[in-house]
Design a protein around this motif. Sequence first.
Motif, short mmCIF file in Angstrom:
data_model
loop_
_atom_site.label_atom_id
_atom_site.label_comp_id
_atom_site.label_asym_id
_atom_site.label_seq_id
_atom_site.Cartn_x
_atom_site.Cartn_y
_atom_site.Cartn_z
N GLN A 30 0.83 -1.20 0.00
CA GLN A 30 0.00 0.00 0.00
C GLN A 30 0.87 1.25 0.00
O GLN A 30 0.55 2.24 -0.65
N GLU A 31 1.96 1.22 0.74
CA GLU A 31 2.85 2.38 0.81
C GLU A 31 3.49 2.64 -0.55
O GLU A 31 3.57 3.78 -1.01
N LYS A 32 3.93 1.58 -1.22
CA LYS A 32 4.53 1.73 -2.55
C LYS A 32 3.50 2.29 -3.54
O LYS A 32 3.82 3.15 -4.36
N GLU A 33 2.29 1.79 -3.49
CA GLU A 33 1.22 2.28 -4.38
C GLU A 33 0.95 3.76 -4.12
O GLU A 33 0.78 4.54 -5.05
N ALA A 34 0.92 4.15 -2.85
CA ALA A 34 0.67 5.55 -2.50
C ALA A 34 1.81 6.43 -3.00
O ALA A 34 1.57 7.52 -3.55
N GLN A 35 3.04 5.99 -2.84
CA GLN A 35 4.18 6.76 -3.32
C GLN A 35 4.17 6.88 -4.84
O GLN A 35 4.43 7.95 -5.39
N ALA A 36 3.87 5.78 -5.53
CA ALA A 36 3.81 5.81 -7.00
C ALA A 36 2.71 6.76 -7.47
O ALA A 36 2.90 7.51 -8.44
N LYS A 41 1.16 11.91 -9.86
CA LYS A 41 0.41 13.17 -9.75
C LYS A 41 1.35 14.36 -9.88
O LYS A 41 1.05 15.33 -10.57
N ALA A 42 2.51 14.29 -9.24
CA ALA A 42 3.49 15.38 -9.33
C ALA A 42 3.98 15.56 -10.76
O ALA A 42 4.14 16.68 -11.24
#
Length: 191
Positions: A30-36, A41-42
């Motif tokens: 989940q953390e990797k997905e959120a970071q990706a 988005k950036a």
Amino acid sequence: MKKIFLVVMVVLGILIGSYQVWGPGYFPDQEKEAQASMIQKAAQDQKEHEYRDKLSQWVYDHSSKISRPMTRQIVDEVMKCPNPLLIMALIQAESEFSPTAYSSAQAVGLGQIRWVIWGKTLIEAGILKEARDLYDISVSIRATNHILANEIKVSKGDPIKALERYVGGKHKIYVDQVVYNFLHLSTIQKS
């Protein structure tokens, strides 16, 4: 029923406790997905910013009447419209992006709107309250968009007829200028 509730509470307690003990890294997927997602988005935001910079440069290059910061304000407002490049092309032909433009035909603002023709419609649409509001960049752009959308609808989607209606008759040079502007703006790509 009590046993199921108790089991759910115990599992939730273990998950919450694990999260508090081991932190957000305990759920690495989940953390990797959120970071990706944040990185994507950036990158999209950066592309949009660069695209608007290019459009602002085009506006600046096609007007001798406004400052560089005003070009970005115009671009940002126009990008809120459904057909931003068409609105930008029209505004360049109408006023050369001057929000204080005023013609001998009593046309006002960026879109050179004639109050005697469109005032009541624009008030009823809630876009403005009085003629002088057309000197405001955001109001002028919303009013131009509203009128052009109306003309496109009346012209059954024919952009040439809509532009002729917008300008008040068959003006080949005007229509050609707007079309040329639109085509040129369409070549500006997002990076």
